[in-house]
Design a protein around this motif. Structure first.
Motif, short mmCIF file in Angstrom:
data_model
loop_
_atom_site.label_atom_id
_atom_site.label_comp_id
_atom_site.label_asym_id
_atom_site.label_seq_id
_atom_site.Cartn_x
_atom_site.Cartn_y
_atom_site.Cartn_z
N PHE A 171 6.56 -8.91 17.06
CA PHE A 171 5.97 -7.60 16.79
C PHE A 171 6.46 -7.15 15.42
O PHE A 171 7.66 -7.11 15.17
N MET A 172 5.53 -6.82 14.55
CA MET A 172 5.87 -6.43 13.18
C MET A 172 5.74 -4.91 13.02
O MET A 172 4.90 -4.29 13.66
N PRO A 173 6.58 -4.32 12.15
CA PRO A 173 6.46 -2.87 11.92
C PRO A 173 5.08 -2.53 11.35
O PRO A 173 4.49 -3.30 10.60
N ALA A 174 4.59 -1.37 11.72
CA ALA A 174 3.31 -0.88 11.20
C ALA A 174 3.57 -0.10 9.92
O ALA A 174 4.65 0.42 9.70
N GLN A 175 2.53 -0.01 9.09
CA GLN A 175 2.63 0.72 7.83
C GLN A 175 2.17 2.16 8.03
O GLN A 175 1.20 2.41 8.73
N TYR A 176 2.86 3.07 7.37
CA TYR A 176 2.44 4.46 7.37
C TYR A 176 1.26 4.63 6.42
O TYR A 176 1.08 3.85 5.49
N PHE A 177 0.48 5.66 6.65
CA PHE A 177 -0.63 5.97 5.76
C PHE A 177 -0.15 7.04 4.78
O PHE A 177 -0.31 8.23 4.99
N ASN A 178 0.49 6.57 3.72
CA ASN A 178 1.04 7.45 2.69
C ASN A 178 0.35 7.19 1.37
O ASN A 178 -0.20 6.12 1.15
N VAL A 179 0.45 8.16 0.49
CA VAL A 179 -0.07 8.00 -0.86
C VAL A 179 1.13 7.65 -1.73
O VAL A 179 2.18 8.27 -1.63
N ASP A 180 0.96 6.65 -2.59
CA ASP A 180 2.08 6.25 -3.43
C ASP A 180 2.40 7.32 -4.47
O ASP A 180 1.60 8.18 -4.78
N GLU A 181 3.61 7.26 -5.00
CA GLU A 181 4.11 8.29 -5.92
C GLU A 181 3.27 8.37 -7.19
O GLU A 181 3.00 9.44 -7.70
#
Length: 192
Positions: A171-181
């Motif tokens: 099971f791999m970590p999921a990515q957050y839906f963020n906007v990059d800096e």
């Protein structure tokens, strides 16, 4: 102790361990599916927004045809969003950056519309603006919900004892839906 009692104890321990592993695995699968579902809900809203934008652009174009640079940026940003959405190799960060560029272009479009009082009074434009505002609110809520589910899932796969099962079954970590800096720093500039 007789051999029969020892065998029963060993079998009972094995059964308990198997049930525990199955329970942990099923919990992880449920969390992973919630993450997928959360993203699917956000994706639907993002596609609805992308489908609504051409109508809004055309309405504004009718009143502010000479603002072609604004329309070009919105059209290009929308094309970038659609390309990112349709490319299976697009990362969540790339998708978020494309969505942020579209949001920035839409700020410029709205600012352009503000300069035309007749346009602001146009019923079609007002309806489209209300639909877009409603979608933006739903997208913000969907992103928040998705990121909350990702947090719970990531915590689950990193905490003992479920991390043992998570590692065993990859099971791999999921990515957050963020906007990059960098995208955050590129605030749109409205000039008339």
């Amino acid at each position: 102790m007789s051999g029969g009692i020892v065998a029963i104890i060993v079998i009972a321990i094995i059964v308990v361990l198997v049930i525990w592993v199955i329970s942990m695995y099923n919990g992880l699968v449920t969390m992973r599916n919630r993450v997928s579902n959360g993203w699917a809900q956000v994706d639907v809203l993002l596609k609805q927004r992308a489908d609504l934008i051409p109508n809004l652009v055309e309405t504004v174009k009718g009143y502010a045809g000479h603002e072609s640079n604004v329309f070009t940026r919105v059209t290009q940003a929308r094309a970038g969003v659609i390309a990112a959405a349709n490319n299976p190799n697009t990362t969540l960060e790339q998708r978020a950056a494309a969505e942020q560029q579209l949001s920035n272009a839409m700020v410029n479009l709205r600012a352009t519309a503000e300069a035309y009082p007749d346009l602001k009074a146009n019923q079609n434009f007002m309806d489209l603006q209300q639909k877009l505002a409603g979608l933006e609110d739903k997208i913000a809520y969907g992103r928040q919900f998705y990121n909350d589910v990702v947090l719970k899932y990531n915590n689950k796969i990193m905490q003992v004892p479920t991390n043992i099962i998570a590692n065993m079954f990859h099971f791999m970590p999921a990515q957050y839906f963020n906007v990059d800096e960098q995208t955050r720093q590129n605030v749109p500039q409205v000039k008339f």
